[in-house]
Design a protein around this motif. Structure first.
Motif, PDB file in Angstrom:
ATOM      1  N   ILE A  38       0.844  -1.193   0.000  1.00  0.00           N
ATOM      2  CA  ILE A  38       0.000   0.000   0.000  1.00  0.00           C
ATOM      3  C   ILE A  38       0.884   1.250   0.000  1.00  0.00           C
ATOM      4  N   LYS A  39       2.009   1.199   0.708  1.00  0.00           N
ATOM      5  CA  LYS A  39       2.940   2.333   0.686  1.00  0.00           C
ATOM      6  C   LYS A  39       3.430   2.606  -0.726  1.00  0.00           C
ATOM      7  N   SER A  40       3.574   1.566  -1.525  1.00  0.00           N
ATOM      8  CA  SER A  40       4.041   1.737  -2.903  1.00  0.00           C
ATOM      9  C   SER A  40       2.864   1.856  -3.883  1.00  0.00           C
ATOM     10  N   ASN A  41       1.661   2.110  -3.326  1.00  0.00           N
ATOM     11  CA  ASN A  41       0.459   2.330  -4.136  1.00  0.00           C
ATOM     12  C   ASN A  41       0.125   1.118  -5.009  1.00  0.00           C
ATOM     13  N   ASP A  42       0.261  -0.095  -4.428  1.00  0.00           N
ATOM     14  CA  ASP A  42      -0.027  -1.327  -5.157  1.00  0.00           C
ATOM     15  C   ASP A  42      -1.033  -2.166  -4.366  1.00  0.00           C
ATOM     16  N   PRO A  43      -2.329  -1.906  -4.550  1.00  0.00           N
ATOM     17  CA  PRO A  43      -3.337  -2.644  -3.782  1.00  0.00           C
ATOM     18  C   PRO A  43      -3.580  -4.067  -4.275  1.00  0.00           C
ATOM     19  N   SER A  44      -2.914  -4.495  -5.354  1.00  0.00           N
ATOM     20  CA  SER A  44      -3.147  -5.842  -5.895  1.00  0.00           C
ATOM     21  C   SER A  44      -2.812  -6.926  -4.883  1.00  0.00           C
ATOM     22  N   VAL A  45      -1.990  -6.620  -3.893  1.00  0.00           N
ATOM     23  CA  VAL A  45      -1.622  -7.607  -2.878  1.00  0.00           C
ATOM     24  C   VAL A  45      -2.857  -8.104  -2.125  1.00  0.00           C
ATOM     25  N   LEU A  46      -3.912  -7.304  -2.103  1.00  0.00           N
ATOM     26  CA  LEU A  46      -5.128  -7.693  -1.390  1.00  0.00           C
ATOM     27  C   LEU A  46      -5.791  -8.922  -1.993  1.00  0.00           C
ATOM     28  N   LEU A  47      -5.432  -9.272  -3.212  1.00  0.00           N
ATOM     29  CA  LEU A  47      -6.017 -10.432  -3.889  1.00  0.00           C
ATOM     30  C   LEU A  47      -5.279 -11.733  -3.578  1.00  0.00           C
ATOM     31  N   ASN A  48      -4.159 -11.660  -2.895  1.00  0.00           N
ATOM     32  CA  ASN A  48      -3.322 -12.831  -2.647  1.00  0.00           C
ATOM     33  C   ASN A  48      -3.818 -13.638  -1.447  1.00  0.00           C
ATOM     34  N   SER A  49      -3.275 -14.843  -1.289  1.00  0.00           N
ATOM     35  CA  SER A  49      -3.671 -15.704  -0.173  1.00  0.00           C
ATOM     36  C   SER A  49      -2.493 -16.570   0.279  1.00  0.00           C
ATOM     37  N   PHE A  50      -2.633 -17.101   1.481  1.00  0.00           N
ATOM     38  CA  PHE A  50      -1.679 -18.063   2.025  1.00  0.00           C
ATOM     39  C   PHE A  50      -2.306 -19.442   2.002  1.00  0.00           C
TER      40      PHE A  50
END
Length: 84
Positions: A38-50
């Motif tokens: 989010i600091k790097s303005n990349d919200p795509s990480v929210l779609l990931n999972s463990f």
């Protein structure tokens, strides 16, 4: 971890006492990764999972990065209200 649908294997892993501890470890890692992206303005990480597995690699559960965030936000809001 699944990033954009691709499996990224952590061969070292983290040994946890039980599944609940593993889920908490995954949530903590997700919070860190979300914060960095989010600091790097990349919200795509929210779609990931463990994918939490046992030692042989059998998937025990899958947790989305966003699972548990609502509770985290609620705690943060309560904390901020106490400060004011």
């Amino acid at each position: 971890m699944r990033i954009d649908g691709f499996l990224v294997v952590d061969y070292d892993g983290t040994e946890c006492a039980d599944l609940d501890a593993a889920v908490e470890e995954a949530r903590a890692s997700a919070r860190d990764l979300i914060g960095e992206h989010i600091k790097s303005n990349d919200p795509s990480v929210l779609l990931n999972s463990f994918e939490i597995t046992d030692e042989p690699g059998v998937i025990l559960t899958t947790k989305k990065f966003t699972e548990g965030l609502r509770e985290e936000f609620k705690r943060a809001i309560r904390y901020c209200r106490r400060l004011h």
